[in-house]
Design a protein around this motif. Structure first.
Motif, PDB file in Angstrom:
ATOM      1  N   CYS A 122      27.569  -3.909  -4.111  1.00  0.00           N
ATOM      2  CA  CYS A 122      28.508  -3.687  -5.294  1.00  0.00           C
ATOM      3  C   CYS A 122      29.528  -2.396  -4.910  1.00  0.00           C
ATOM      4  CB  CYS A 122      27.600  -3.291  -6.780  1.00  0.00           C
ATOM      5  SG  CYS A 122      26.668  -4.521  -7.118  1.00  0.00           S
ATOM      6  N   LEU A 123      30.624  -2.576  -5.243  1.00  0.00           N
ATOM      7  CA  LEU A 123      31.552  -1.507  -5.171  1.00  0.00           C
ATOM      8  C   LEU A 123      31.961  -0.822  -6.411  1.00  0.00           C
ATOM      9  CD1 LEU A 123      33.721  -2.845  -2.420  1.00  0.00           C
ATOM     10  CD2 LEU A 123      31.977  -1.060  -2.059  1.00  0.00           C
ATOM     11  N   VAL A 124      32.327   0.625  -6.497  1.00  0.00           N
ATOM     12  CA  VAL A 124      33.096   1.003  -7.724  1.00  0.00           C
ATOM     13  C   VAL A 124      34.426   1.216  -7.473  1.00  0.00           C
ATOM     14  CG1 VAL A 124      32.920   3.119  -9.291  1.00  0.00           C
ATOM     15  CG2 VAL A 124      30.847   2.314  -7.728  1.00  0.00           C
ATOM     16  N   PHE A 125      35.192   0.653  -8.383  1.00  0.00           N
ATOM     17  CA  PHE A 125      36.522   0.527  -8.402  1.00  0.00           C
ATOM     18  C   PHE A 125      37.271   1.362  -9.513  1.00  0.00           C
ATOM     19  CE2 PHE A 125      35.826  -3.564  -6.177  1.00  0.00           C
ATOM     20  CZ  PHE A 125      36.807  -3.534  -4.960  1.00  0.00           C
ATOM     21  N   ALA A 126      38.476   1.988  -9.289  1.00  0.00           N
ATOM     22  CA  ALA A 126      39.094   2.683 -10.486  1.00  0.00           C
ATOM     23  C   ALA A 126      39.603   1.596 -11.275  1.00  0.00           C
ATOM     24  CB  ALA A 126      40.187   3.733  -9.845  1.00  0.00           C
ATOM     25  N   THR A 127      39.659   1.717 -12.515  1.00  0.00           N
ATOM     26  CA  THR A 127      40.513   0.780 -13.478  1.00  0.00           C
ATOM     27  C   THR A 127      41.660   1.337 -14.060  1.00  0.00           C
ATOM     28  OG1 THR A 127      38.968   1.289 -15.153  1.00  0.00           O
ATOM     29  CG2 THR A 127      38.326  -0.557 -13.886  1.00  0.00           C
ATOM     30  N   ARG A 128      41.705   2.699 -14.086  1.00  0.00           N
ATOM     31  CA  ARG A 128      42.815   3.326 -14.515  1.00  0.00           C
ATOM     32  C   ARG A 128      43.034   4.830 -13.735  1.00  0.00           C
ATOM     33  NH1 ARG A 128      42.125   7.073 -18.571  1.00  0.00           N
ATOM     34  NH2 ARG A 128      39.933   7.176 -19.376  1.00  0.00           N
ATOM     35  N   THR A 129      43.974   5.388 -13.743  1.00  0.00           N
ATOM     36  CA  THR A 129      44.401   6.554 -13.268  1.00  0.00           C
ATOM     37  C   THR A 129      43.311   7.533 -13.604  1.00  0.00           C
ATOM     38  OG1 THR A 129      46.684   6.113 -12.810  1.00  0.00           O
ATOM     39  CG2 THR A 129      46.154   8.497 -12.562  1.00  0.00           C
ATOM     40  N   ILE A 130      43.013   8.187 -12.507  1.00  0.00           N
ATOM     41  CA  ILE A 130      41.740   9.262 -12.655  1.00  0.00           C
ATOM     42  C   ILE A 130      42.468  10.658 -11.949  1.00  0.00           C
ATOM     43  CG2 ILE A 130      39.584  10.187 -12.043  1.00  0.00           C
ATOM     44  CD1 ILE A 130      38.981   7.100 -11.408  1.00  0.00           C
ATOM     45  N   ARG A 131      42.601  11.572 -12.842  1.00  0.00           N
ATOM     46  CA  ARG A 131      43.233  12.893 -12.398  1.00  0.00           C
ATOM     47  C   ARG A 131      42.132  13.743 -12.061  1.00  0.00           C
ATOM     48  NH1 ARG A 131      48.144  11.634 -11.831  1.00  0.00           N
ATOM     49  NH2 ARG A 131      49.199  10.847 -13.468  1.00  0.00           N
ATOM     50  N   TYR A 169      32.874  13.942 -10.999  1.00  0.00           N
ATOM     51  CA  TYR A 169      34.336  14.327 -11.231  1.00  0.00           C
ATOM     52  C   TYR A 169      35.158  14.280 -10.064  1.00  0.00           C
ATOM     53  CZ  TYR A 169      32.093  16.398 -15.605  1.00  0.00           C
ATOM     54  OH  TYR A 169      31.655  16.826 -16.786  1.00  0.00           O
ATOM     55  N   ALA A 170      36.318  13.642 -10.190  1.00  0.00           N
ATOM     56  CA  ALA A 170      37.192  13.697  -8.942  1.00  0.00           C
ATOM     57  C   ALA A 170      37.582  14.964  -8.778  1.00  0.00           C
ATOM     58  CB  ALA A 170      38.400  12.945  -9.448  1.00  0.00           C
ATOM     59  N   CYS A 171      38.025  15.343  -7.395  1.00  0.00           N
ATOM     60  CA  CYS A 171      38.505  16.399  -7.042  1.00  0.00           C
ATOM     61  C   CYS A 171      39.952  16.358  -6.685  1.00  0.00           C
ATOM     62  CB  CYS A 171      37.800  17.274  -6.096  1.00  0.00           C
ATOM     63  SG  CYS A 171      36.156  17.698  -6.808  1.00  0.00           S
ATOM     64  N   GLU A 172      40.496  14.999  -6.882  1.00  0.00           N
ATOM     65  CA  GLU A 172      41.972  14.853  -6.530  1.00  0.00           C
ATOM     66  C   GLU A 172      42.326  13.695  -7.457  1.00  0.00           C
ATOM     67  OE1 GLU A 172      41.301  11.817  -2.637  1.00  0.00           O
ATOM     68  OE2 GLU A 172      40.298  13.888  -2.550  1.00  0.00           O
ATOM     69  N   ASP A 173      43.834  13.482  -7.518  1.00  0.00           N
ATOM     70  CA  ASP A 173      44.301  12.336  -8.402  1.00  0.00           C
ATOM     71  C   ASP A 173      43.955  11.095  -7.467  1.00  0.00           C
ATOM     72  OD1 ASP A 173      45.100  14.201 -10.111  1.00  0.00           O
ATOM     73  OD2 ASP A 173      47.150  14.062  -9.432  1.00  0.00           O
ATOM     74  N   ILE A 174      43.663   9.860  -8.450  1.00  0.00           N
ATOM     75  CA  ILE A 174      43.472   8.597  -7.770  1.00  0.00           C
ATOM     76  C   ILE A 174      44.312   7.857  -8.829  1.00  0.00           C
ATOM     77  CG2 ILE A 174      41.921   6.780  -7.378  1.00  0.00           C
ATOM     78  CD1 ILE A 174      39.615   8.971  -7.317  1.00  0.00           C
ATOM     79  N   ILE A 175      45.330   7.436  -8.142  1.00  0.00           N
ATOM     80  CA  ILE A 175      46.537   6.564  -8.928  1.00  0.00           C
ATOM     81  C   ILE A 175      46.159   5.086  -8.780  1.00  0.00           C
ATOM     82  CG2 ILE A 175      48.940   6.211  -9.161  1.00  0.00           C
ATOM     83  CD1 ILE A 175      48.117   9.195  -9.627  1.00  0.00           C
TER      84      ILE A 175
END
Length: 192
Positions: free
Chosen positions: A171-180, A55-61
């Motif tokens: 390999c890297l993990v990238f965000a593909t949409r905003t994660i709150r 789980y994210a603990c901060e917004d990732i825009i």
């Protein structure tokens, strides 16, 4: 930890998560910082069958863009010891339970490696301190979840400062949409 015999005893690699900026072990239900972002590993929203989730603990825009770029911000690496397919198969014959935690690196378009030489990353979070091992799949979820990140193969070393000590493809993990903050990470992958 499993005990190996024969050729497998020589194949098993030691792995230090620190070479990619990962933690040696991941506490559950406690906030941790990986690659400058805050995360927590706790029970997945998908239920007991899926175990834990990240789980994210901060917004990732992720900025909306008209460009062809699919990837948003880098979240963290997909790390672990890398084996050739034939060596991985030997490991699985001795310990089949490892199969759930593998990613084939050379499945990208244009790969010319023979099947036996395809590289496999062991991503098990317990063996490798790898936070990515807790990202669950959207396949078969009810209600249907949308993926908010993806794994991307990268030729060559990772970004500084990790590329100074680790020189392999990865390999890297990238965000593909905003994660709150509070959102669980999901990606789309087949598993069995």
């Amino acid at each position: 930890m499993c005990e190996f015999t024969g050729k497998c005893a020589n194949i098993i690699q030691s792995w230090s998560p620190a070479v990619l900026g990962l933690l040696d072990s991941l506490p559950y239900d406690e906030e941790v910082v990986v690659w400058g972002r805050r995360w927590i590993v706790k029970t997945s929203t998908l239920g007991e069958r899926h175990g834990y989730g990240v789980y994210a603990c901060e917004d990732i825009i992720v900025e909306d863009s008209t460009s062809c770029r699919r990837q948003g911000p880098t979240l963290f690496p997909y790390g672990g010891p890398i084996y050739k397919r034939r060596h991985w198969n030997m490991i699985l014959r001795q310990h089949p339970e490892w199969k759930t935690f593998a990613l084939e690196m050379d499945t990208f378009a244009g790969s010319t490696r023979r099947h036996s030489d395809v590289r496999v990353i062991d991503r098990d979070p317990i063996r490798s301190g790898n936070i990515v091992g807790f990202i669950n799949s959207t396949v078969g979820t009810r209600p249907k979840r949308k993926a908010n990140c993806e794994w991307v193969f990268v030729e060559g070393p990772p970004p500084a400062p990790y590329g100074e000590t680790y020189h392999e493809d990865h390999c890297l993990v990238f965000a593909t949409r905003t994660i709150r903050s509070g959102d669980e990470l999901f990606t789309h992958y087949e598993w069995n």
